[in-house]
Write a protein that holds these residues in place. Structure first.
Motif, PDB file in Angstrom:
ATOM      1  N   VAL A  10      -7.669   1.185   5.969  1.00  0.00           N
ATOM      2  CA  VAL A  10      -7.021   0.244   5.052  1.00  0.00           C
ATOM      3  C   VAL A  10      -6.816  -1.079   5.782  1.00  0.00           C
ATOM      4  CG1 VAL A  10      -5.035  -0.151   3.553  1.00  0.00           C
ATOM      5  CG2 VAL A  10      -5.845   2.197   3.960  1.00  0.00           C
TER       6      VAL A  10
ATOM      7  N   TYR B 259       0.851  -1.186   0.000  1.00  0.00           N
ATOM      8  CA  TYR B 259       0.000   0.000   0.000  1.00  0.00           C
ATOM      9  C   TYR B 259       0.884   1.232   0.000  1.00  0.00           C
ATOM     10  CZ  TYR B 259      -3.701   3.304   1.241  1.00  0.00           C
ATOM     11  OH  TYR B 259      -4.586   4.355   1.239  1.00  0.00           O
TER      12      TYR B 259
ATOM     13  N   ARG C  60      -3.568  -0.224  -4.928  1.00  0.00           N
ATOM     14  CA  ARG C  60      -2.634  -0.166  -3.812  1.00  0.00           C
ATOM     15  C   ARG C  60      -2.156   1.252  -3.510  1.00  0.00           C
ATOM     16  NH1 ARG C  60      -0.963  -5.345  -2.613  1.00  0.00           N
ATOM     17  NH2 ARG C  60      -1.384  -6.913  -4.235  1.00  0.00           N
TER      18      ARG C  60
END
Length: 368
Positions: free
Chosen positions: A229, A191, A206
């Motif tokens: 996330v 990420y 991502r």
């Protein structure tokens, strides 16, 4: 499952010079309250870390009190915070971050990444690759070294940067500071958390911008949120959800007024506005004296109810009717001038008529 809170662009210490002092102070205080809500959200979500992608402060010269208030607002979340400087609060030799360190107010659970490198979070089995800004503008991609940096095997590989993804953002992005649009893939990141764009924006599966958590501009771009996330493990596609967090809603109302029903529609619209709204009202068209009085009353009521209201009336023209002029009871010379101006067709005469009628109406209202 690892849970992260991604946020950016807190702009602590921002000055709202275009507003009345009382409103400016409230809008500035709302930014501290937003940080406290982020901290409480992270605690409620049992987040593994909060990633803050730059522009924590709005300027280098904020006061010691402002710095202390910021770290006090972060206290509700005792977990790990990782912060990087952005273009507004770049890691200068004698900038805001050095000031914070000299004050000794940075908690042990807060990592300030003031130099490029990898921040390891052993308990979370995560490595954060950080690209802080050490000057306001750069013209090379500071995330490029991510590609070659090594991180522990089996750990999440996270990126944290502040800048403009090339070719994907509007031209009025805050700064240059280029970032390759495929950096997450090139650097094998699970990420990439970005800051600088003030709205929540997906760059790829991502890579995201979190936006500012408290809206601060008249743009409908997804501001006033943070990102939650969730990542199942290294290589897994992140689950990203935008969570509303901001208090104030900034709106622009552009209205053209021509007939009484237009005024009544706007009056109803203003009456429906809530206490947390920040309004930019832009008006154009023509009004008779009754319409202007009705509008003035509605705007005054809205100003007392909403958080802030700015009104642009340069495109609005007063066009008094014959009944309006008769009601002014302008006798003698003034009456003759009004009559002559009303009979004239030129734009200058019509503008003079509107100005004079407005002044007379205002005089009568003051005397009432």
């Amino acid at each position: 499952m690892t849970t992260l809170i991604h946020t950016a662009d807190w702009q602590i210490g921002r000055q709202y010079g275009g507003f009345e002092p009382e409103d400016a102070a409230a809008l500035a205080d709302a930014r501290f309250a937003a940080v406290e809500r982020i901290a409480r959200l992270a605690a409620d979500e049992q987040a593994d870390a909060v990633l803050v992608a730059g522009d924590v402060f709005d300027a280098q010269g904020v006061s010691a009190r402002t710095i202390r208030r910021l770290f006090n607002a972060m206290e509700p979340f005792a977990g790990r915070w990782v912060l990087i400087p952005g273009n507004h609060d770049a890691a200068l030799a004698e900038g805001v971050w050095r000031h914070a360190l000299r004050l000794g107010v940075v908690p042990a659970n807060v990592k300030l990444a003031l130099e490029p490198g990898v921040v390891e979070l052993p308990e979370q089995r995560a490595a954060v690759l950080c690209a802080p800004l050490t000057q306001r503008h750069t013209y090379t991609d500071l995330t490029e070294p991510f590609d070659g940096w090594t991180t522990p095997e089996g750990w999440l590989r996270l990126g944290l940067a502040h800048g403009a993804v090339q070719g994907l953002l509007a031209e009025d992005i805050d700064s240059a500071n280029p970032i390759a649009p495929d950096r997450a893939e090139r650097a094998r990141l699970d990420y990439l958390a970005l800051g600088d764009w003030h709205g929540a924006k997906r760059i790829g599966e991502r890579c995201w911008y979190a936006g500012t958590p408290e809206q601060d501009r008249f743009k409908d771009n997804g501001a006033g949120q943070v990102l939650r996330v969730r990542i199942a493990g290294p290589g897994a596609v992140p689950e990203v959800e935008a969570l509303p967090l901001g208090r104030h809603r900034w709106r622009t109302l552009e209205r053209r007024l021509a007939v009484p029903s237009d005024v009544e529609a706007l009056v109803a619209e203003l009456a429906a506005c809530g206490a947390d709204e920040v309004l930019q009202l832009t008006l154009a068209g023509t009004l008779d004296l009754a319409g202007r009085a009705r509008l003035d009353e509605a705007i005054a009521a809205a100003e007392a109810r909403v958080r802030a209201l700015r009104c642009e009336r340069s495109g609005l023209r007063l066009a008094p009717t014959a009944e309006d002029l008769a009601a002014l009871h302008a006798d003698g010379y003034l009456g003759e001038v009004l009559a002559e101006l009303r009979e004239a067709d030129g734009p200058v005469e019509q503008e003079a008529l509107a100005v004079l009628a407005g002044l007379l109406a205002g005089r009568e209202e003051a005397a009432a």
